[in-house]
Design an enzyme around this catalytic site. Structure first.
Site, mmCIF file in Angstrom:
data_model
loop_
_atom_site.group_PDB
_atom_site.id
_atom_site.type_symbol
_atom_site.label_atom_id
_atom_site.label_comp_id
_atom_site.label_asym_id
_atom_site.label_seq_id
_atom_site.Cartn_x
_atom_site.Cartn_y
_atom_site.Cartn_z
ATOM 1 N N CYS A 2 -2.258 44.226 3.347
ATOM 2 C CA CYS A 2 -1.598 45.228 2.525
ATOM 3 C C CYS A 2 -2.212 46.612 2.769
ATOM 4 O O CYS A 2 -3.414 46.748 2.873
ATOM 5 C CB CYS A 2 -1.682 44.937 1.032
ATOM 6 N N ARG A 27 -1.502 46.184 8.637
ATOM 7 C CA ARG A 27 -2.165 45.475 7.543
ATOM 8 C C ARG A 27 -1.244 44.456 6.866
ATOM 9 O O ARG A 27 -1.673 43.716 5.986
ATOM 10 C CB ARG A 27 -2.666 46.472 6.491
ATOM 11 N N TRP A 74 1.278 42.142 2.781
ATOM 12 C CA TRP A 74 1.046 40.845 3.424
ATOM 13 C C TRP A 74 0.958 39.855 2.275
ATOM 14 O O TRP A 74 0.039 39.919 1.464
ATOM 15 C CB TRP A 74 -0.254 40.886 4.232
ATOM 16 N N ASN A 99 -4.037 46.272 -3.235
ATOM 17 C CA ASN A 99 -4.481 45.469 -2.094
ATOM 18 C C ASN A 99 -5.653 44.631 -2.568
ATOM 19 O O ASN A 99 -6.579 45.155 -3.176
ATOM 20 C CB ASN A 99 -4.926 46.400 -0.948
ATOM 21 N N GLY A 100 -5.608 43.324 -2.308
ATOM 22 C CA GLY A 100 -6.708 42.455 -2.725
ATOM 23 C C GLY A 100 -6.182 41.230 -3.431
ATOM 24 O O GLY A 100 -4.994 40.905 -3.349
ATOM 25 N N GLU A 482 -10.675 31.988 23.323
ATOM 26 C CA GLU A 482 -10.104 33.289 22.999
ATOM 27 C C GLU A 482 -8.738 33.456 23.687
ATOM 28 O O GLU A 482 -7.788 33.958 23.084
ATOM 29 C CB GLU A 482 -11.092 34.400 23.413
ATOM 30 N N LYS A 486 -5.139 34.007 21.830
ATOM 31 C CA LYS A 486 -4.205 35.106 22.144
ATOM 32 C C LYS A 486 -2.809 34.550 22.367
ATOM 33 O O LYS A 486 -1.828 35.078 21.853
ATOM 34 C CB LYS A 486 -4.631 35.858 23.414
ATOM 35 N N GLU A 489 -1.189 33.192 19.003
ATOM 36 C CA GLU A 489 -0.849 34.123 17.924
ATOM 37 C C GLU A 489 0.288 35.069 18.263
ATOM 38 O O GLU A 489 1.007 35.505 17.367
ATOM 39 C CB GLU A 489 -2.083 34.893 17.425
ATOM 40 N N HIS A 505 -12.237 12.699 27.413
ATOM 41 C CA HIS A 505 -12.518 12.024 26.142
ATOM 42 C C HIS A 505 -11.333 12.083 25.185
ATOM 43 O O HIS A 505 -11.490 11.861 23.993
ATOM 44 C CB HIS A 505 -13.764 12.635 25.488
ATOM 45 N N LYS A 603 -3.579 42.473 10.461
ATOM 46 C CA LYS A 603 -4.734 42.887 11.253
ATOM 47 C C LYS A 603 -6.042 42.727 10.497
ATOM 48 O O LYS A 603 -7.022 42.236 11.013
ATOM 49 C CB LYS A 603 -4.536 44.354 11.651
#
Ligand code: M6R
Length: 608
Positions: A2, A27, A74, A99-100, A482, A486, A489, A505, A603
């Protein structure tokens, strides 16, 4: 998570607020909304999805007002919907953006219902508007009402508020969630990110936890948690327009990938001597303190965690220090046993990730030697909370998928390993080699961009699949992780990484002609073993895409071998990251996803 913004001015603020939201859209982008304090009433517009939808509504309605607040969401409590979109209002009087997370929302909801408030949304945020309204009825003053209302809130919040009866004023409060005031000319602002108001603010005041602010176009009043009026230092923040524009690239992610030679250059700039790092590059006293380091505890999330996992080998090799690495979200729930002289290191691009901040706060109650933070945002909470720090200087990273943040974190971590070894006067030759490798990294990153032509040849095949396997060994397993992160996502292809030796295995059962297998095969001590693991894939008819060099060149019937630039021992993981970023980017472009703002993500993850 947010973005919030507020403005009070001698001119109309609608466009400023919308532009600010667009700059904070990273955000969250589930919904956007604006509330403007007009002559008779507060005018509110809310739209599902991106800020551009709200912008279209604004063009249609053409509202005019000199004070307002706005929000990009968000979703946490309640699905993305118009009712759940901010700003939330109470009795057509008090409007808030938040926000929070309010942890005790259930009890507050029950209490407000008893008081007769009609609660429309499923959000925790709407309750803040009613609480402020409730106290305003009792106390008369909006700031006083905010102070009383926030006393009841448990959790994290940054809030901006307008009140129908207080034309020209924006009220704000901060607790464990970023918020700053921007000073303009005949106008003032509040925002959760300086980028949002950088083009209109002349200077900034960073609010501290517990602070309240009351701003009008020509006055900024800040109160601390005891309600005493305080002065906060004015800060200059470099947030230029070029940093927040795509500059000719299709996406921010693409721009940020290609910025890496410069970003890593900025990370190492002024920190390297001829054969070593300079003293105290993590802050005054750090070189002396590092003499005592016997162990390191890393905490981070996502990409930043992959940086720690990659760097472990450097710490074992260059400064002979054992490392523990935890997901920040798990660390404080396992009651970690802290051995003497353990250094705590938190890594975060944003410096606002709630899990990592909570881990840092918890670590401060334990007997660590001290806390080092590696972070990209100098104004962040993490930057303020650590004993020693290094800013990665990557410049704003807007794409949700971290790229330049990761490679610059690796450069900073390599400098930390060298710095500790220097303080302890060990492994001089390795320090010199690692320093030289760091110096060579920007030009090797530049060379790696030439791989784009090879990557274009494999993009279509990977883009047509629903799964992918990534393999590596040693440090390159973390680079493979990583790479897999990428891909998943931004392209929504399910991708998993394994240490290549683990394949037999279990995961080998997945290998057939439908699953692409991406492998990292640098020339290191494990290359022979890795090549045997890749033969296991070939024998099962798997399609292999191998990034390696002359020594690791294997014959591939199905797939492709892609030759990497010749790297040094210490910079190879940084350079091998680039083709995996490019691959994920090109595959996502091919699939047509919204790759700067992938679904369900944001983000800066400021909720636990
Ligand atoms: O800002 P931080 O580095 O603390 O963020 C941690 C993760 O949320 C972040 O690295 C995330 O995994 C990336 N955006 C993935 O590309």
């Amino acid at each position: 998570m947010c973005g919030i913004i507020g403005a009070t001015s001698s001119r109309s603020v609608g466009k400023i607020l919308i532009k600010g939201l667009q700059l904070m859209e990273y955000r969250g982008y589930d919904s956007a909304g604006i509330a403007l304090n007009q002559k008779e009433q507060v005018f509110r517009l809310r739209a599902l999805g991106k800020v551009s939808n709200l912008e279209e509504m604004m063009v249609e309605h053409k509202p005019k007002a000199k004070t307002g607040i706005a929000h990009t969401r968000w979703a946490t409590h309640g699905e993305p919907s118009e009712d759940n979109a901010h700003p939330h209002g109470s009795n057509d009087e008090v409007y808030i953006v938040h926000n929070g997370i309010i942890e005790n929302h259930e009890s507050i909801r029950a209490r407000l219902k008893k008081e007769g408030y009609k609660i429309i949304s499923q959000t925790d945020s709407e309750l803040i508007a009613h609480l402020i309204h409730f106290y305003k009825q009792k106390l008369g003053k909006t700031t006083q009402a905010m102070i009383e209302a926030t006393k009841e809130l448990k959790g994290a919040y940054s809030i901006a508020v307008i009140d129908k009866d207080k034309k020209g004023k924006v009220f704000a409060a901060r607790q464990k969630s970023p918020l700053l005031i921007g000073r303009g000319i005949e106008e003032n602002f509040v925002a959760s990110d300086p980028l949002a108001i950088a083009s209109v603010a002349e200077g900034f005041y960073l609010l501290e936890d517990g602070d309240f602010a009351e701003i009008s176009k020509d006055k900024i009043k800040i109160f601390d948690e005891t309600s005493k009026e305080v002065q906060r230092n004015e800060t200059l923040i470099e947030a230029t327009a070029t940093a927040t524009s795509r500059g000719g690239y299709k996406h921010f992610m693409e721009k940020e990938i290609y910025e890496q030679p410069e970003s890593v250059g900025n990370t190492i700039n002024g920190r390297l001597g001829e054969n070593d790092v300079l003293n105290n590059i993590f802050g005054l006293g750090s070189s002396d303190a590092f003499k005592e380091v016997k162990r390191i505890q890393f905490v981070a999330c996502g990409t930043s965690l992959h940086a720690a996992k990659t760097a472990r080998k450097w710490f074992e090799d260059i400064c002979e220090t054992p490392c523990y690495i935890d997901f920040a979200s798990e660390y404080r729930y396992r009651n970690p046993l802290v051995e003497e002289n353990t250094l705590f290191v938190s890594i975060s691009q944003s410096g606002e990730t709630a899990d990592t901040l909570a881990a840092l706060e918890y670590a401060k109650s334990k007997e660590y030697l001290g806390a080092v933070s590696i972070c990209n945002v100098p104004t962040s909470t993490m930057a303020r909370d650590a004993d020693w720090k290094m800013f990665t200087n990557a410049g704003p990273e807007i794409g949700v998928a971290s790229t330049k943040a990761f490679t610059t974190q690796l450069a900073a971590l390599l400098m930390l390993a060298i710095s500790i070894a220097k303080s302890q006067d060990i492994n001089k030759d390795k320090r010199a080699e690692a320093t030289q490798d760091l110096r060579n990294t920007p030009s090797l990153l530049q060379e790696a961009f030439a791989l784009k032509a090879d990557i274009d040849q494999i993009t279509e095949n990977i883009a047509s699949k629903n799964n992918a396997l990534y393999l590596g060994r040693g440090m390159f397993f973390s680079i493979a992780q990583e790479g897999a992160l990428k891909l998943k996502e931004i392209s929504y292809i399910h991708a998993e990484a394994y240490p290549a030796g683990e394949l037999k295995h279990g995961p080998l059962a997945l290998v057939d002609d439908k699953i692409p297998v991406v492998a990292l095969a640098p020339e290191d001590s494990l290359v022979e073993k890795l090549l045997s693991n890749l033969e296991e894939v070939k024998a099962r008819g798997g399609t292999l895409y191998v990034f390696g060099n002359a020594k690791s060149k294997i014959e591939i019937k199905r797939g492709k071998f892609i030759k990497m630039p010749e790297c040094g021992t210490y910079n190879a993981p940084i350079v091998y990251t680039v083709p995996l970023q490019l691959l994920a980017y090109e595959v996502a472009c091919h699939r047509g996803t919204d790759l700067d703002q992938p679904r369900n993500l944001a983000k800066s993850v400021t909720v636990e």
